[in-house]
Design a protein around this motif. Structure first.
Motif, PDB file in Angstrom:
ATOM      1  N   SER A 193      26.767  25.399  35.125  1.00 14.14           N
ATOM      2  CA  SER A 193      27.090  24.364  34.136  1.00 14.14           C
ATOM      3  C   SER A 193      27.795  24.971  32.931  1.00 14.14           C
ATOM      4  O   SER A 193      28.725  24.366  32.379  1.00 14.14           O
ATOM      5  N   LEU A 194      27.377  26.178  32.544  1.00 10.24           N
ATOM      6  CA  LEU A 194      27.980  26.832  31.387  1.00 10.24           C
ATOM      7  C   LEU A 194      29.429  27.201  31.653  1.00 10.24           C
ATOM      8  O   LEU A 194      30.310  26.951  30.813  1.00 10.24           O
ATOM      9  N   ILE A 195      29.716  27.780  32.809  1.00  9.82           N
ATOM     10  CA  ILE A 195      31.091  28.198  33.085  1.00  9.82           C
ATOM     11  C   ILE A 195      32.011  26.993  33.271  1.00  9.82           C
ATOM     12  O   ILE A 195      33.179  27.022  32.847  1.00  9.82           O
ATOM     13  N   LEU A 196      31.502  25.911  33.847  1.00  7.70           N
ATOM     14  CA  LEU A 196      32.314  24.699  33.974  1.00  7.70           C
ATOM     15  C   LEU A 196      32.586  24.073  32.612  1.00  7.70           C
ATOM     16  O   LEU A 196      33.697  23.604  32.338  1.00  7.70           O
ATOM     17  N   PHE A 197      31.575  24.076  31.756  1.00  7.37           N
ATOM     18  CA  PHE A 197      31.751  23.480  30.430  1.00  7.37           C
ATOM     19  C   PHE A 197      32.754  24.264  29.593  1.00  7.37           C
ATOM     20  O   PHE A 197      33.681  23.689  29.005  1.00  7.37           O
ATOM     21  N   ILE A 198      32.604  25.596  29.550  1.00  8.19           N
ATOM     22  CA  ILE A 198      33.509  26.403  28.731  1.00  8.19           C
ATOM     23  C   ILE A 198      34.917  26.377  29.303  1.00  8.19           C
ATOM     24  O   ILE A 198      35.908  26.259  28.564  1.00  8.19           O
ATOM     25  N   GLY A 199      35.035  26.486  30.632  1.00 10.96           N
ATOM     26  CA  GLY A 199      36.363  26.473  31.238  1.00 10.96           C
ATOM     27  C   GLY A 199      37.100  25.169  30.999  1.00 10.96           C
ATOM     28  O   GLY A 199      38.284  25.161  30.633  1.00 10.96           O
ATOM     29  N   SER A 200      36.424  24.038  31.199  1.00 13.70           N
ATOM     30  CA  SER A 200      37.075  22.743  30.987  1.00 13.70           C
ATOM     31  C   SER A 200      37.394  22.509  29.517  1.00 13.70           C
ATOM     32  O   SER A 200      38.429  21.924  29.172  1.00 13.70           O
ATOM     33  N   THR A 201      36.530  22.981  28.613  1.00 13.45           N
ATOM     34  CA  THR A 201      36.792  22.835  27.182  1.00 13.45           C
ATOM     35  C   THR A 201      37.968  23.692  26.743  1.00 13.45           C
ATOM     36  O   THR A 201      38.782  23.267  25.909  1.00 13.45           O
ATOM     37  N   ASN A 202      38.080  24.902  27.300  1.00 15.53           N
ATOM     38  CA  ASN A 202      39.233  25.737  26.986  1.00 15.53           C
ATOM     39  C   ASN A 202      40.536  25.109  27.480  1.00 15.53           C
ATOM     40  O   ASN A 202      41.557  25.131  26.781  1.00 15.53           O
ATOM     41  N   LEU A 203      40.505  24.561  28.684  1.00 13.74           N
ATOM     42  CA  LEU A 203      41.714  23.944  29.238  1.00 13.74           C
ATOM     43  C   LEU A 203      42.084  22.671  28.501  1.00 13.74           C
ATOM     44  O   LEU A 203      43.253  22.277  28.478  1.00 13.74           O
ATOM     45  N   LEU A 204      41.101  22.012  27.899  1.00 18.50           N
ATOM     46  CA  LEU A 204      41.387  20.791  27.145  1.00 18.50           C
ATOM     47  C   LEU A 204      42.351  21.066  25.998  1.00 18.50           C
ATOM     48  O   LEU A 204      43.192  20.218  25.663  1.00 18.50           O
ATOM     49  N   GLY A 205      42.272  22.246  25.395  1.00 19.28           N
ATOM     50  CA  GLY A 205      43.126  22.569  24.269  1.00 19.28           C
ATOM     51  C   GLY A 205      44.573  22.808  24.646  1.00 19.28           C
ATOM     52  O   GLY A 205      45.431  22.897  23.759  1.00 19.28           O
ATOM     53  N   LEU A 206      44.876  22.936  25.944  1.00 18.76           N
ATOM     54  CA  LEU A 206      46.252  23.137  26.360  1.00 18.76           C
ATOM     55  C   LEU A 206      47.026  21.824  26.463  1.00 18.76           C
ATOM     56  O   LEU A 206      48.242  21.847  26.660  1.00 18.76           O
ATOM     57  N   LEU A 207      46.334  20.700  26.341  1.00 17.66           N
ATOM     58  CA  LEU A 207      47.019  19.418  26.359  1.00 17.66           C
ATOM     59  C   LEU A 207      47.688  19.165  25.010  1.00 17.66           C
ATOM     60  O   LEU A 207      47.174  19.591  23.972  1.00 17.66           O
ATOM     61  N   PRO A 208      48.821  18.497  24.989  1.00 18.95           N
ATOM     62  CA  PRO A 208      49.500  18.229  23.703  1.00 18.95           C
ATOM     63  C   PRO A 208      48.643  17.337  22.802  1.00 18.95           C
ATOM     64  O   PRO A 208      47.958  16.426  23.259  1.00 18.95           O
ATOM     65  N   HIS A 209      48.682  17.643  21.509  1.00 18.97           N
ATOM     66  CA  HIS A 209      47.973  16.879  20.478  1.00 18.97           C
ATOM     67  C   HIS A 209      46.476  16.794  20.769  1.00 18.97           C
ATOM     68  O   HIS A 209      45.840  15.764  20.574  1.00 18.97           O
ATOM     69  N   SER A 210      45.912  17.882  21.285  1.00 19.61           N
ATOM     70  CA  SER A 210      44.488  17.913  21.618  1.00 19.61           C
ATOM     71  C   SER A 210      43.765  18.869  20.674  1.00 19.61           C
ATOM     72  O   SER A 210      44.373  19.503  19.809  1.00 19.61           O
TER      73      SER A 210
END
Length: 226
Positions: free
Chosen positions: A74-91
């Motif tokens: 759960s920790l690795i999925l949460f951190i990985g998805s949260t990190n990738l969220l910042g690559l979206l424009p205006h995020s």
């Protein structure tokens, strides 16, 4: 463009209220969940990746340590998805906030240390004083080992924060340079844009690697205390 380099790291608000919690919960809604007996390709790939990472990460643990598998995945999925969220424009990337990373690192580190003192008291205390230490060096080594123990959660949080923040700042600077060069030198702007694409691919890899490194270090702390 933003007003300054760090304006993209400020917590977003809506109607005067911070919406960081809603943003943090958003990636978890994107994970597909099986709702029928036969899975599709996306869910099968997701399950295969989770099994691959869990098998590699839990191979060093004993039976007691393997009970933490759900928390680690759960920790690795949460951190990985949260990190990738910042690559979206205006995020907004929540893992660029040191307070949030400390909020994850300190409880996980404290839980691992308390488990070690509960089940492996002698081994945990032995880490503070290596065997064969000369008597005059005993007080100094105890202080050094104590400081190194308490610095572990800070190192976890600062590593994740620094890597994600540095990558986002580099992309921001390169994108600003590409826009500025469009009216001055189009060939240079094209080269800068190619570099920007390569940096984005690199940041995509860094986002996943940092999630793995953070979880792997937590797993090693658990391994030393279980």
């Amino acid at each position: 463009m933003n007003e300054n380099l760090f304006s993209s790291f400020t917590t977003p608000t809506m109607m005067g209220l911070p919406i960081a919690i809603a943003i943090i919960m958003f990636p978890s809604m994107m994970f597909p969940s099986p709702n029928r007996l036969v899975n599709n390709r996306l869910i099968s790939i997701q399950q295969w990746l989770i099994q691959l990472v869990s098998k590699q990460m839990l191979s060093i643990h004993n039976q007691k340590g393997q009970t933490w598998a759900l928390m680690l995945m759960s920790l690795i999925l949460f951190i990985g998805s949260t990190n990738l969220l910042g690559l979206l424009p205006h995020s907004f990337t929540p893992t660029t906030q040191l307070s949030m990373n400390l909020g994850m690192a300190i409880p996980l580190w404290a839980g691992a240390v308390l488990i070690g003192f509960r089940y492996k008291m002698k081994a945990s205390l032995a880490h503070f004083l290596p065997q064969g230490t000369p008597f005059p060096l005993i007080p100094m080594l105890v202080v050094i080992e104590t400081i190194s123990l308490f610095i572990q959660p800070m190192a976890l949080a600062v590593r994740l924060t620094a890597n994600i923040t540095a990558g986002h700042l580099l992309i921001h600077l390169t994108g600003g340079a590409a826009l500025a060069l469009m009216s001055i030198s189009p060939p240079a702007a094209v080269m800068t844009f190619i570099i920007l694409i390569l940096l984005t691919v690199l940041e995509f890899a860094v986002a996943l690697i940092q999630a793995y490194v953070f979880t792997l270090l937590v797993s090693l702390y658990l391994h030393d205390n279980t």
